[in-house]
Design an enzyme around this catalytic site. Sequence first.
Site, PDB file in Angstrom:
ATOM      1  N   ASP A  51       0.828  -1.211   0.000  1.00 26.41           N
ATOM      2  CA  ASP A  51       0.000   0.000   0.000  1.00 26.41           C
ATOM      3  C   ASP A  51       0.862   1.260   0.000  1.00 26.41           C
ATOM      4  OD1 ASP A  51      -1.270  -2.314   1.124  1.00 26.41           O
ATOM      5  OD2 ASP A  51      -2.875  -1.058   1.906  1.00 26.41           O
ATOM      6  N   HIS A  95      -1.088   4.514  -0.514  1.00 24.61           N
ATOM      7  CA  HIS A  95      -2.107   5.375   0.090  1.00 24.61           C
ATOM      8  C   HIS A  95      -1.823   6.866  -0.064  1.00 24.61           C
ATOM      9  CE1 HIS A  95      -5.138   2.748   1.692  1.00 24.61           C
ATOM     10  NE2 HIS A  95      -4.235   1.983   2.295  1.00 24.61           N
ATOM     11  N   ASP A 116      -4.157  -0.419  -3.288  1.00 23.61           N
ATOM     12  CA  ASP A 116      -4.302   0.704  -2.355  1.00 23.61           C
ATOM     13  C   ASP A 116      -3.290   1.809  -2.658  1.00 23.61           C
ATOM     14  OD1 ASP A 116      -6.349  -0.721  -1.243  1.00 23.61           O
ATOM     15  OD2 ASP A 116      -5.619  -0.594   0.822  1.00 23.61           O
ATOM     16  N   ASP A 118      -6.317   7.173  -1.489  1.00 23.51           N
ATOM     17  CA  ASP A 118      -7.047   7.375  -0.230  1.00 23.51           C
ATOM     18  C   ASP A 118      -6.080   7.577   0.939  1.00 23.51           C
ATOM     19  OD1 ASP A 118      -9.615   7.327  -1.220  1.00 23.51           O
ATOM     20  OD2 ASP A 118      -9.916   5.185  -0.862  1.00 23.51           O
ATOM     21  N   ARG A 119      -6.619   8.229   1.976  1.00 25.82           N
ATOM     22  CA  ARG A 119      -5.899   8.516   3.213  1.00 25.82           C
ATOM     23  C   ARG A 119      -4.856   9.616   3.036  1.00 25.82           C
ATOM     24  NH1 ARG A 119      -8.508   6.274   7.726  1.00 25.82           N
ATOM     25  NH2 ARG A 119      -8.764   4.046   7.498  1.00 25.82           N
ATOM     26  N   ASN A 162      -8.518  -3.002  -2.114  1.00 21.41           N
ATOM     27  CA  ASN A 162      -9.895  -2.705  -1.718  1.00 21.41           C
ATOM     28  C   ASN A 162     -10.204  -1.213  -1.797  1.00 21.41           C
ATOM     29  OD1 ASN A 162      -8.055  -2.708   0.676  1.00 21.41           O
ATOM     30  ND2 ASN A 162      -9.860  -1.919   1.724  1.00 21.41           N
ATOM     31  N   HIS A 163      -9.175  -0.355  -1.828  1.00 19.30           N
ATOM     32  CA  HIS A 163      -9.414   1.084  -1.937  1.00 19.30           C
ATOM     33  C   HIS A 163      -9.571   1.548  -3.378  1.00 19.30           C
ATOM     34  CE1 HIS A 163      -9.233   3.079   2.035  1.00 19.30           C
ATOM     35  NE2 HIS A 163      -8.716   1.911   2.387  1.00 19.30           N
ATOM     36  N   HIS A 169      -3.628  -8.516  -3.053  1.00 19.06           N
ATOM     37  CA  HIS A 169      -3.701  -7.422  -2.088  1.00 19.06           C
ATOM     38  C   HIS A 169      -4.100  -7.895  -0.692  1.00 19.06           C
ATOM     39  CE1 HIS A 169      -4.173  -3.455  -0.404  1.00 19.06           C
ATOM     40  NE2 HIS A 169      -5.363  -3.804   0.038  1.00 19.06           N
ATOM     41  N   ARG A 227     -12.641  -6.660   9.933  1.00 19.64           N
ATOM     42  CA  ARG A 227     -13.102  -5.561   9.082  1.00 19.64           C
ATOM     43  C   ARG A 227     -14.591  -5.644   8.774  1.00 19.64           C
ATOM     44  NH1 ARG A 227      -8.236  -3.648   6.572  1.00 19.64           N
ATOM     45  NH2 ARG A 227      -6.521  -5.112   6.809  1.00 19.64           N
ATOM     46  N   HIS A 244      -2.198  -4.739   2.529  1.00 24.11           N
ATOM     47  CA  HIS A 244      -3.498  -4.536   3.184  1.00 24.11           C
ATOM     48  C   HIS A 244      -3.443  -4.195   4.669  1.00 24.11           C
ATOM     49  CE1 HIS A 244      -7.829  -4.813   3.159  1.00 24.11           C
ATOM     50  NE2 HIS A 244      -7.923  -6.007   3.710  1.00 24.11           N
TER      51      HIS A 244
END
Length: 391
Positions: A135, A137, A164, A167-168, A196-197, A245, A293, A320
């Site tokens: 990730d 991010h 990923d 995001d963030r 997943n993002h 991922h 989750r 992840h």
Amino acid sequence: MGKFKEALKDFQQVKRICPNDPDATRKLKECEKAVQKIRFEEAISVGDTERRSIADSLDYHIIEVEPQYTGARIDGDTITLDFVKQMLEDFKKQRCIHKRYALQIVLQARDLLRAVPSLVDVNVPNGCHFTVCGDVHGQYFDLLNIFELNGLPSEDNPYLFNGDFVDRGSFSLEVILTLFAFKCLYPTGMYLARGNHESKSMNKIYGFEGEVKSKLSDTFVELFAEVFCCLPLAHVINKKVFVVHGGLFSVDGVKLSDIKAIDRFCEPPEEGLMCEILWSDPQPQPGRGPSKRGVGLSFGGDVTKRFLEDNNLDLVVRSHEVKDEGYETMHDGKLITVFSAPNYCDQMGNKGAFIRFNAPDLKPDIVSFSAVVCPYWPFASKLLANSLVCM
């Protein structure tokens, strides 16, 4: 996680228990608005066969570049290394490239990504190496640090970024345009997997949608959502290392051919192989258990062992999850988690890592690194008050 209809029931229950709690009231109203929007969109939606591709309706050739624009330029239809290097420098100075070139990068990346299967076989010749990153991010300056430590992507220095990307972090647009540009420049020097993002619901909640609207336009939000559906779900390096991922599956007996057969051109479902690929996590105890989750599952070393044996593989690499050193080895050395966003969300204090595999033995050489100093940017600031679990 985008499950607004289910969340609405929970918020209504919280409101009944704590009628005077201002935070509960605010979140209930936000959730009610989200559900109303979903119901409206469902009411006016059309079937998949009727829905027109946003990418097919766009043409970067007709967008004029103003004479006063001084940023990186692409001459014609070919993305060059000189352009990419200039773009990286522009991004470091917090200058966005022209919409024409952003559109060209995304559309050309889309053409490359949708042409590959859901599971991609990667061949690393003897004497060569291959780098897997986790990730990122939206941490653009940490992405540049990876390239500083390990070299820019090229046909001789290939990378796989394992989902990923966005995001963030505050520089998600810069990250994804960089990765897509290198994919266009070196199709076999840059491999990209879906996380997943890379989905509409996560982008709406965790910042990418708002960032794209601010820096580019609403049209690009739709375009990225479409292109994310083209990303493959898994990679296999030299028929021995399985890279995905999230993780493995709720049933035994899943074969690589089953993964390759997944129709990935959609938003992630809430169950099934595609969902579990994007969301699942390993657990120290054997067997399977519920996910922390609320989607996917937790799986033990026995599940990993059987999957590897069933498919004649040696190792699972996944991402992840935040790890203190940027990586963690589990399941008797048969599973490695790699996470490449150091000091995640500017608060976690973790290191990042990447893995270099050298052929033919493919022994993992793991490199950890610390976060670099980067400029403050406001897009992700509101997210830091939310849960810092790596969703």
